[in-house]
Design a protein around this motif. Structure first.
Motif, PDB file in Angstrom:
ATOM      1  N   VAL A 155       0.824  -1.221   0.000  1.00  0.00           N
ATOM      2  CA  VAL A 155       0.000   0.000   0.000  1.00  0.00           C
ATOM      3  C   VAL A 155       0.853   1.265   0.000  1.00  0.00           C
ATOM      4  CG1 VAL A 155      -2.018  -1.074   1.066  1.00  0.00           C
ATOM      5  CG2 VAL A 155      -0.204  -0.133   2.522  1.00  0.00           C
ATOM      6  N   ALA A 156       2.157   1.126  -0.246  1.00  0.00           N
ATOM      7  CA  ALA A 156       3.060   2.281  -0.191  1.00  0.00           C
ATOM      8  C   ALA A 156       2.637   3.375  -1.170  1.00  0.00           C
ATOM      9  CB  ALA A 156       4.493   1.840  -0.462  1.00  0.00           C
ATOM     10  N   ASP A 157       2.250   2.992  -2.387  1.00  0.00           N
ATOM     11  CA  ASP A 157       1.835   3.992  -3.377  1.00  0.00           C
ATOM     12  C   ASP A 157       0.543   4.690  -2.949  1.00  0.00           C
ATOM     13  OD1 ASP A 157       4.027   3.361  -4.905  1.00  0.00           O
ATOM     14  OD2 ASP A 157       2.933   2.052  -6.289  1.00  0.00           O
ATOM     15  N   ASP A 158      -0.378   3.929  -2.359  1.00  0.00           N
ATOM     16  CA  ASP A 158      -1.641   4.515  -1.898  1.00  0.00           C
ATOM     17  C   ASP A 158      -1.397   5.517  -0.767  1.00  0.00           C
ATOM     18  OD1 ASP A 158      -3.738   3.002  -3.443  1.00  0.00           O
ATOM     19  OD2 ASP A 158      -2.732   1.317  -2.512  1.00  0.00           O
ATOM     20  N   ILE A 159      -0.472   5.176   0.128  1.00  0.00           N
ATOM     21  CA  ILE A 159      -0.156   6.085   1.234  1.00  0.00           C
ATOM     22  C   ILE A 159       0.505   7.353   0.690  1.00  0.00           C
ATOM     23  CG2 ILE A 159       1.246   6.373   3.317  1.00  0.00           C
ATOM     24  CD1 ILE A 159       0.839   3.381   3.860  1.00  0.00           C
ATOM     25  N   ALA A 160       1.459   7.178  -0.223  1.00  0.00           N
ATOM     26  CA  ALA A 160       2.167   8.333  -0.790  1.00  0.00           C
ATOM     27  C   ALA A 160       1.217   9.259  -1.544  1.00  0.00           C
ATOM     28  CB  ALA A 160       3.276   7.846  -1.713  1.00  0.00           C
ATOM     29  N   ALA A 161       0.213   8.688  -2.201  1.00  0.00           N
ATOM     30  CA  ALA A 161      -0.728   9.485  -2.988  1.00  0.00           C
ATOM     31  C   ALA A 161      -1.874  10.041  -2.143  1.00  0.00           C
ATOM     32  CB  ALA A 161      -1.300   8.646  -4.124  1.00  0.00           C
ATOM     33  N   GLY A 162      -1.939   9.645  -0.875  1.00  0.00           N
ATOM     34  CA  GLY A 162      -2.994  10.138  -0.003  1.00  0.00           C
ATOM     35  C   GLY A 162      -4.303   9.381  -0.111  1.00  0.00           C
ATOM     36  N   ARG A 163      -4.304   8.307  -0.887  1.00  0.00           N
ATOM     37  CA  ARG A 163      -5.535   7.508  -1.005  1.00  0.00           C
ATOM     38  C   ARG A 163      -5.805   6.701   0.264  1.00  0.00           C
ATOM     39  NH1 ARG A 163      -3.178   6.913  -6.187  1.00  0.00           N
ATOM     40  NH2 ARG A 163      -2.165   4.968  -5.512  1.00  0.00           N
ATOM     41  N   LEU A 164      -4.738   6.363   0.977  1.00  0.00           N
ATOM     42  CA  LEU A 164      -4.846   5.670   2.256  1.00  0.00           C
ATOM     43  C   LEU A 164      -4.028   6.415   3.294  1.00  0.00           C
ATOM     44  CD1 LEU A 164      -4.521   1.894   1.222  1.00  0.00           C
ATOM     45  CD2 LEU A 164      -6.605   3.092   1.920  1.00  0.00           C
ATOM     46  N   VAL A 165      -4.458   6.320   4.543  1.00  0.00           N
ATOM     47  CA  VAL A 165      -3.767   6.966   5.653  1.00  0.00           C
ATOM     48  C   VAL A 165      -3.308   5.887   6.629  1.00  0.00           C
ATOM     49  CG1 VAL A 165      -3.990   8.585   7.588  1.00  0.00           C
ATOM     50  CG2 VAL A 165      -5.190   9.038   5.420  1.00  0.00           C
ATOM     51  N   GLN A 166      -2.021   5.937   6.983  1.00  0.00           N
ATOM     52  CA  GLN A 166      -1.486   4.952   7.924  1.00  0.00           C
ATOM     53  C   GLN A 166      -1.641   5.456   9.358  1.00  0.00           C
ATOM     54  OE1 GLN A 166       2.606   3.932   7.250  1.00  0.00           O
ATOM     55  NE2 GLN A 166       2.815   2.833   9.196  1.00  0.00           N
ATOM     56  N   VAL A 167      -2.007   4.541  10.252  1.00  0.00           N
ATOM     57  CA  VAL A 167      -2.119   4.861  11.676  1.00  0.00           C
ATOM     58  C   VAL A 167      -1.354   3.821  12.486  1.00  0.00           C
ATOM     59  CG1 VAL A 167      -4.346   6.044  11.469  1.00  0.00           C
ATOM     60  CG2 VAL A 167      -4.296   3.576  11.822  1.00  0.00           C
ATOM     61  N   LEU A 168      -1.113   4.128  13.759  1.00  0.00           N
ATOM     62  CA  LEU A 168      -0.434   3.216  14.701  1.00  0.00           C
ATOM     63  C   LEU A 168       0.964   2.835  14.231  1.00  0.00           C
ATOM     64  CD1 LEU A 168      -3.433   0.829  15.547  1.00  0.00           C
ATOM     65  CD2 LEU A 168      -2.643   2.812  16.844  1.00  0.00           C
ATOM     66  N   ALA A 169       1.653   3.741  13.533  1.00  0.00           N
ATOM     67  CA  ALA A 169       2.976   3.416  12.983  1.00  0.00           C
ATOM     68  C   ALA A 169       3.967   3.027  14.073  1.00  0.00           C
ATOM     69  CB  ALA A 169       3.512   4.608  12.193  1.00  0.00           C
ATOM     70  N   ALA A 170       3.889   3.652  15.246  1.00  0.00           N
ATOM     71  CA  ALA A 170       4.838   3.368  16.325  1.00  0.00           C
ATOM     72  C   ALA A 170       4.678   1.954  16.877  1.00  0.00           C
ATOM     73  CB  ALA A 170       4.664   4.382  17.458  1.00  0.00           C
ATOM     74  N   TYR A 171       3.545   1.318  16.583  1.00  0.00           N
ATOM     75  CA  TYR A 171       3.269  -0.018  17.125  1.00  0.00           C
ATOM     76  C   TYR A 171       3.524  -1.132  16.109  1.00  0.00           C
ATOM     77  CZ  TYR A 171       0.893   2.390  20.963  1.00  0.00           C
ATOM     78  OH  TYR A 171       0.602   3.182  22.045  1.00  0.00           O
ATOM     79  N   CYS A 172       3.977  -0.771  14.911  1.00  0.00           N
ATOM     80  CA  CYS A 172       4.139  -1.758  13.837  1.00  0.00           C
ATOM     81  C   CYS A 172       5.615  -2.073  13.618  1.00  0.00           C
ATOM     82  CB  CYS A 172       3.514  -1.241  12.541  1.00  0.00           C
ATOM     83  SG  CYS A 172       1.733  -0.950  12.653  1.00  0.00           S
ATOM     84  N   PRO A 173       6.110  -3.200  14.137  1.00  0.00           N
ATOM     85  CA  PRO A 173       7.536  -3.518  14.021  1.00  0.00           C
ATOM     86  C   PRO A 173       7.894  -4.165  12.687  1.00  0.00           C
ATOM     87  CG  PRO A 173       6.436  -5.243  15.240  1.00  0.00           C
ATOM     88  CD  PRO A 173       5.380  -4.200  14.912  1.00  0.00           C
ATOM     89  N   VAL A 174       9.167  -4.138  12.364  1.00  0.00           N
ATOM     90  CA  VAL A 174       9.693  -4.848  11.197  1.00  0.00           C
ATOM     91  C   VAL A 174       9.886  -6.318  11.567  1.00  0.00           C
ATOM     92  CG1 VAL A 174      11.689  -5.044   9.653  1.00  0.00           C
ATOM     93  CG2 VAL A 174      10.799  -2.786  10.272  1.00  0.00           C
ATOM     94  N   PHE A 175       9.624  -7.223  10.630  1.00  0.00           N
ATOM     95  CA  PHE A 175       9.855  -8.661  10.885  1.00  0.00           C
ATOM     96  C   PHE A 175      10.599  -9.269   9.700  1.00  0.00           C
ATOM     97  CE2 PHE A 175       5.741  -8.454   8.756  1.00  0.00           C
ATOM     98  CZ  PHE A 175       5.785  -9.511   7.863  1.00  0.00           C
ATOM     99  N   PRO A 176      11.277 -10.419   9.927  1.00  0.00           N
ATOM    100  CA  PRO A 176      12.069 -11.030   8.859  1.00  0.00           C
ATOM    101  C   PRO A 176      11.213 -11.413   7.659  1.00  0.00           C
ATOM    102  CG  PRO A 176      12.611 -12.003  10.987  1.00  0.00           C
ATOM    103  CD  PRO A 176      11.389 -11.163  11.200  1.00  0.00           C
ATOM    104  N   GLY A 177      11.669 -11.024   6.471  1.00  0.00           N
ATOM    105  CA  GLY A 177      10.945 -11.359   5.246  1.00  0.00           C
ATOM    106  C   GLY A 177      11.227 -12.775   4.798  1.00  0.00           C
ATOM    107  N   CYS A 178      11.131 -13.016   3.495  1.00  0.00           N
ATOM    108  CA  CYS A 178      11.247 -14.379   2.974  1.00  0.00           C
ATOM    109  C   CYS A 178      12.668 -14.912   3.099  1.00  0.00           C
ATOM    110  CB  CYS A 178      10.802 -14.418   1.515  1.00  0.00           C
ATOM    111  SG  CYS A 178       9.031 -14.159   1.290  1.00  0.00           S
ATOM    112  N   ARG A 179      12.744 -16.166   3.541  1.00  0.00           N
ATOM    113  CA  ARG A 179      14.013 -16.878   3.649  1.00  0.00           C
ATOM    114  C   ARG A 179      13.890 -18.216   2.939  1.00  0.00           C
ATOM    115  NH1 ARG A 179      14.617 -12.418   5.267  1.00  0.00           N
ATOM    116  NH2 ARG A 179      15.650 -11.709   7.189  1.00  0.00           N
ATOM    117  N   LEU A 180      14.897 -18.558   2.128  1.00  0.00           N
ATOM    118  CA  LEU A 180      14.987 -19.904   1.569  1.00  0.00           C
ATOM    119  C   LEU A 180      15.742 -20.745   2.575  1.00  0.00           C
ATOM    120  CD1 LEU A 180      15.772 -21.035  -2.025  1.00  0.00           C
ATOM    121  CD2 LEU A 180      17.009 -22.051  -0.117  1.00  0.00           C
ATOM    122  N   TYR A 181      15.189 -21.881   2.946  1.00  0.00           N
ATOM    123  CA  TYR A 181      15.820 -22.708   3.978  1.00  0.00           C
ATOM    124  C   TYR A 181      15.955 -24.153   3.495  1.00  0.00           C
ATOM    125  CZ  TYR A 181      10.991 -24.128   4.987  1.00  0.00           C
ATOM    126  OH  TYR A 181       9.707 -24.602   4.880  1.00  0.00           O
TER     127      TYR A 181
END
Length: 298
Positions: free
Chosen positions: A249-275
């Motif tokens: 939704v990055a493009d929607d947020i940048a264009a103002g079509r969507l508004v992000q809330v609770l940003a301080a509560y949203c942590p980063v987590f490990p993405g895709c890993r080949l194992y």
């Protein structure tokens, strides 16, 4: 041991692992009827019943389970020996079986796998897309691709996608009608679009973190679906708040079509890993796929 007996033992191992004559036949490149004939011959020679067959399934008997436990390490040792010979080949070859899930198939494999196949004509790749968690050793896969936090600690994991963050978003029109939530607990008073997990059937929890503490919320709303695009359409239409991957939704947020809330509560987590297993040699064909999918610098 005669060659026929070794072939029949390999066939038995495939059937016992796949729990299906059809899937085992496809894996071995032979017909299901030929496989069934081979099993009848093996059972007749050994004098014991190895497989329990019904019209819907096939599974090892107690004797079959015992034979399978004996065969597994022996076949693994043979496979490792054959794999080591591949190091003398100038180009990688062979078959690689991967299990993954829908998101990784779209974001990791679709952009890179076609070019890999063109550059490595002697490598065959079989991809099984399954949103459940698959034990790659028991299921006979060479490797898997999942989010990093779900990969077992005894596996070798390689980063094949960026780290991710899940965010809460809504349309400006939605927030004209509802006050913005200040904390995750405020979501209980909002209309939220929920996603039902295809694997467990449960609702996806909205996971947050703050001050070193994990916070899980299960908000309610008008819509529950197991289809991501449908959920996203409802959020973009202003029907409720969504809990979605940030980059989606990055493009929607940048264009103002969507508004992000609770940003301080949203942590980063490990993405895709080949194992893949740390107890087995890595075949050259799998190493080549890892090199092709690996994120630069990982």
């Amino acid at each position: 041991m005669q060659r026929t007996e070794l072939n029949d033992l390999l066939a038995f191992e495939a059937i016992a692992r796949e729990r299906s004559f059809t899937r085992a036949a496809a894996r071995l490149g032979m017909s299901a009827s030929a496989l069934s004939h081979a099993m009848r011959g093996l059972e007749a020679r050994l004098g014991v019943r190895l497989l329990s067959r019904t019209t819907r399934s096939v599974s090892p008997t107690e004797a079959g389970e015992r034979l399978l436990r004996s065969l597994t390490p022996a076949l693994a040792e043979i496979e490792d020996g054959l794999t080591s010979l591949a190091d003398w080949r100038e180009t990688p070859s062979g078959t690689v079986r991967l299990t993954t899930f829908s998101y990784a198939a779209e974001t990791v494999l679709q952009p890179k796998l076609p070019a890999f196949l063109l550059a490595n004509p002697d490598v065959n790749v079989e991809i099984d897309v399954d949103d459940g968690l698959t034990n790659i050793v028991e299921a006979g896969f060479d490797a898997g691709i999942r989010f990093g936090e779900t990969v077992a600690k005894d596996m070798i994991a390689v980063r094949v996608g960026p780290d991710l963050r899940t965010v809460v978003v809504g349309t400006p029109d939605y927030f004209d009608r509802h006050p913005k939530p200040e904390t995750p607990d405020d979501l209980r008073r909002h209309i939220c679009i929920n996603y039902r997990l295809r694997t467990s059937g449960g609702l996806l929890p909205w996971e947050f973190a703050f001050g070193g503490r994990d916070i899980n919320v299960r908000p309610s709303g008008q819509l529950i679906t197991n289809d991501g695009p449908l959920a996203a359409a409802a959020v973009r239409a202003g029907a409720g708040l969504g809990y979605v991957l940030e980059h989606a939704v990055a493009d929607d947020i940048a264009a103002g079509r969507l508004v992000q809330v609770l940003a301080a509560y949203c942590p980063v987590f490990p993405g895709c890993r080949l194992y893949h297993s740390s107890r087995r040699q890595t075949p050259p064909a799998l190493r080549a796929i890892i090199d092709a999918l690996r994120v630069s610098g990982a």
